[in-house]
Write a protein that holds these residues in place. Sequence first.
Motif, PDB file in Angstrom:
ATOM      1  N   LYS A 297       4.383   6.239  -8.023  1.00 55.96           N
ATOM      2  CA  LYS A 297       5.241   5.804  -6.722  1.00 55.96           C
ATOM      3  C   LYS A 297       4.147   6.161  -5.487  1.00 55.96           C
ATOM      4  O   LYS A 297       3.354   7.249  -5.585  1.00 55.96           O
ATOM      5  CB  LYS A 297       6.301   6.692  -6.843  1.00 55.96           C
ATOM      6  CG  LYS A 297       7.175   6.737  -5.567  1.00 55.96           C
ATOM      7  CD  LYS A 297       8.542   7.458  -5.521  1.00 55.96           C
ATOM      8  CE  LYS A 297       9.301   7.170  -6.513  1.00 55.96           C
ATOM      9  NZ  LYS A 297      10.762   7.990  -6.471  1.00 55.96           N
ATOM     10  N   LEU A 298       4.425   5.455  -4.558  1.00 55.39           N
ATOM     11  CA  LEU A 298       3.568   5.483  -3.376  1.00 55.39           C
ATOM     12  C   LEU A 298       4.283   6.525  -2.533  1.00 55.39           C
ATOM     13  O   LEU A 298       5.424   6.589  -2.120  1.00 55.39           O
ATOM     14  CB  LEU A 298       3.652   4.136  -2.458  1.00 55.39           C
ATOM     15  CG  LEU A 298       2.751   4.279  -1.046  1.00 55.39           C
ATOM     16  CD1 LEU A 298       1.386   4.591  -1.328  1.00 55.39           C
ATOM     17  CD2 LEU A 298       2.971   3.119  -0.546  1.00 55.39           C
ATOM     18  N   LEU A 299       3.556   7.698  -2.069  1.00 51.99           N
ATOM     19  CA  LEU A 299       4.196   8.528  -1.120  1.00 51.99           C
ATOM     20  C   LEU A 299       4.165   8.233   0.266  1.00 51.99           C
ATOM     21  O   LEU A 299       4.848   8.285   0.961  1.00 51.99           O
ATOM     22  CB  LEU A 299       3.607   9.812  -1.581  1.00 51.99           C
ATOM     23  CG  LEU A 299       3.979  11.312  -0.688  1.00 51.99           C
ATOM     24  CD1 LEU A 299       5.593  11.528  -0.843  1.00 51.99           C
ATOM     25  CD2 LEU A 299       3.360  12.533  -1.070  1.00 51.99           C
ATOM     26  N   ASP A 300       2.970   8.194   0.548  1.00 55.16           N
ATOM     27  CA  ASP A 300       2.383   7.884   1.944  1.00 55.16           C
ATOM     28  C   ASP A 300       0.960   7.344   2.121  1.00 55.16           C
ATOM     29  O   ASP A 300       0.309   7.328   1.452  1.00 55.16           O
ATOM     30  CB  ASP A 300       2.381   9.321   2.955  1.00 55.16           C
ATOM     31  CG  ASP A 300       2.359   8.759   4.340  1.00 55.16           C
ATOM     32  OD1 ASP A 300       2.610   7.732   4.669  1.00 55.16           O
ATOM     33  OD2 ASP A 300       2.105   9.901   4.948  1.00 55.16           O
ATOM     34  N   TYR A 301       0.663   6.575   3.062  1.00 57.67           N
ATOM     35  CA  TYR A 301      -0.667   6.092   3.528  1.00 57.67           C
ATOM     36  C   TYR A 301      -1.110   5.963   4.951  1.00 57.67           C
ATOM     37  O   TYR A 301      -0.141   6.160   5.753  1.00 57.67           O
ATOM     38  CB  TYR A 301      -0.859   4.419   2.824  1.00 57.67           C
ATOM     39  CG  TYR A 301       0.080   3.377   3.833  1.00 57.67           C
ATOM     40  CD1 TYR A 301      -0.632   2.854   4.693  1.00 57.67           C
ATOM     41  CD2 TYR A 301       1.467   3.439   3.341  1.00 57.67           C
ATOM     42  CE1 TYR A 301       0.002   1.696   5.188  1.00 57.67           C
ATOM     43  CE2 TYR A 301       2.029   2.132   3.913  1.00 57.67           C
ATOM     44  CZ  TYR A 301       1.341   1.557   4.980  1.00 57.67           C
ATOM     45  OH  TYR A 301       1.997   0.630   5.772  1.00 57.67           O
ATOM     46  N   GLY A 302      -2.273   6.254   5.256  1.00 59.45           N
ATOM     47  CA  GLY A 302      -3.029   5.981   6.556  1.00 59.45           C
ATOM     48  C   GLY A 302      -4.259   5.380   6.609  1.00 59.45           C
ATOM     49  O   GLY A 302      -4.693   4.983   5.594  1.00 59.45           O
ATOM     50  N   LYS A 303      -4.399   4.468   7.844  1.00 62.10           N
ATOM     51  CA  LYS A 303      -5.422   3.754   8.053  1.00 62.10           C
ATOM     52  C   LYS A 303      -6.784   4.542   8.490  1.00 62.10           C
ATOM     53  O   LYS A 303      -6.547   5.455   9.373  1.00 62.10           O
ATOM     54  CB  LYS A 303      -5.237   2.648   8.993  1.00 62.10           C
ATOM     55  CG  LYS A 303      -6.114   1.376   9.274  1.00 62.10           C
ATOM     56  CD  LYS A 303      -5.960   0.213  10.284  1.00 62.10           C
ATOM     57  CE  LYS A 303      -6.999  -0.490  10.226  1.00 62.10           C
ATOM     58  NZ  LYS A 303      -6.498  -1.705  11.236  1.00 62.10           N
ATOM     59  N   GLN A 304      -7.846   4.092   7.739  1.00 60.29           N
ATOM     60  CA  GLN A 304      -9.100   4.769   8.079  1.00 60.29           C
ATOM     61  C   GLN A 304     -10.098   3.504   8.159  1.00 60.29           C
ATOM     62  O   GLN A 304     -10.418   3.024   7.231  1.00 60.29           O
ATOM     63  CB  GLN A 304      -9.612   5.711   7.190  1.00 60.29           C
ATOM     64  CG  GLN A 304     -10.838   6.319   7.509  1.00 60.29           C
ATOM     65  CD  GLN A 304     -11.438   7.302   6.480  1.00 60.29           C
ATOM     66  OE1 GLN A 304     -12.011   6.936   5.507  1.00 60.29           O
ATOM     67  NE2 GLN A 304     -11.272   8.674   6.563  1.00 60.29           N
ATOM     68  N   ASN A 305     -10.367   3.295   9.544  1.00 61.52           N
ATOM     69  CA  ASN A 305     -11.227   2.077   9.745  1.00 61.52           C
ATOM     70  C   ASN A 305     -10.720   0.917   9.136  1.00 61.52           C
ATOM     71  O   ASN A 305      -9.608   0.405   9.508  1.00 61.52           O
ATOM     72  CB  ASN A 305     -12.800   2.153   9.144  1.00 61.52           C
ATOM     73  CG  ASN A 305     -13.439   3.435   9.808  1.00 61.52           C
ATOM     74  OD1 ASN A 305     -13.207   3.646  10.971  1.00 61.52           O
ATOM     75  ND2 ASN A 305     -14.062   4.472   9.088  1.00 61.52           N
ATOM     76  N   ASP A 306     -11.294   0.054   8.023  1.00 60.50           N
ATOM     77  CA  ASP A 306     -10.725  -1.158   7.541  1.00 60.50           C
ATOM     78  C   ASP A 306     -10.071  -0.878   6.031  1.00 60.50           C
ATOM     79  O   ASP A 306      -9.954  -1.639   5.441  1.00 60.50           O
ATOM     80  CB  ASP A 306     -11.931  -2.149   7.375  1.00 60.50           C
ATOM     81  CG  ASP A 306     -12.936  -1.738   6.297  1.00 60.50           C
ATOM     82  OD1 ASP A 306     -13.116  -0.270   6.189  1.00 60.50           O
ATOM     83  OD2 ASP A 306     -13.735  -2.457   5.922  1.00 60.50           O
TER      84      ASP A 306
END
Length: 290
Positions: free
Chosen positions: A119-128
């Motif tokens: 299951k996906l908990l969270d995500y964040g962007k870092q550059n591309d």
Amino acid sequence: MEGRELKPQVKILLIIILIILGAIVIENVINLFFNVTEEIKTKHEIKKEQEIYMSTPEYAEEQKIEACVKTAIEYLSSGDYEALYNVIDPDYKEYMQIDSVDKFKEVLATYMNGADSVKLLDYGKQNDRYLCDVIFTSGDNVFSKRLLVKQLENEEFYIILDDIYNIEKFNGRFRVFDDTIDYNLVYRVNRGSTNTYVMDVTNYTNKDMVGSYKNTYLMKTDRKTYEPQNKEELENITIPAGGTVRVYFTISNGSVNSYTFPDDMLYLNFDFADGTRRSDNMILQWEYWE
């Protein structure tokens, strides 16, 4: 029997109490009205802001990456090895030496550690790229992993497993060589607290090189040195005559030093089985990395 008539003082007190209670009720009604009005206004403003955001390129990009992440999670959950293999980042494949679906199954088995739910908990962007925190469940055992998703053109994407933050490929920029040996830094793989330096070592002599790289170390621009954390893997290395061997040096990032003080020099010390040593230095200063 006739009831007693209330004293004037009591009447006045009751009137005052009723007035106070009435004022409290009116105040509460007014506050409730304003709160409801403010809530309606806030919801309207939020809805308006959301509508504006939904018309921006940022929202469209967010929707695309969410679709990519969702697809990657579905592949993991369903065990669709073929589909996963086709979206694995090429640099990650080379770094992990994954050249077939069967080899990938071995890597994925280690990564998932027997989990039967993802299951996906969270995500964040870092550059591309997008760093995704994924929750794995196996019976009562729950653990998290890092999944990196790189969005490509259209709806295509690549994924990187193994809790990796970034893979830098150098395409021959960093080399040390002479008539007997060639050191070629292929990748620098970042896992947050450590970097793994992936080195192709070619032996140009007509004799096998047998020994150890455990005394290799990295120096940063703050002049501090860092030894490999995988010394056991660096013992008993054999580089055949005329052959090439890939060697992995996993070294601590040194906390904030990895950002404040970049890499300066990699001291490649090869201790031969006969007790002699060959020392080579690879310059890694930032101006050379551009």
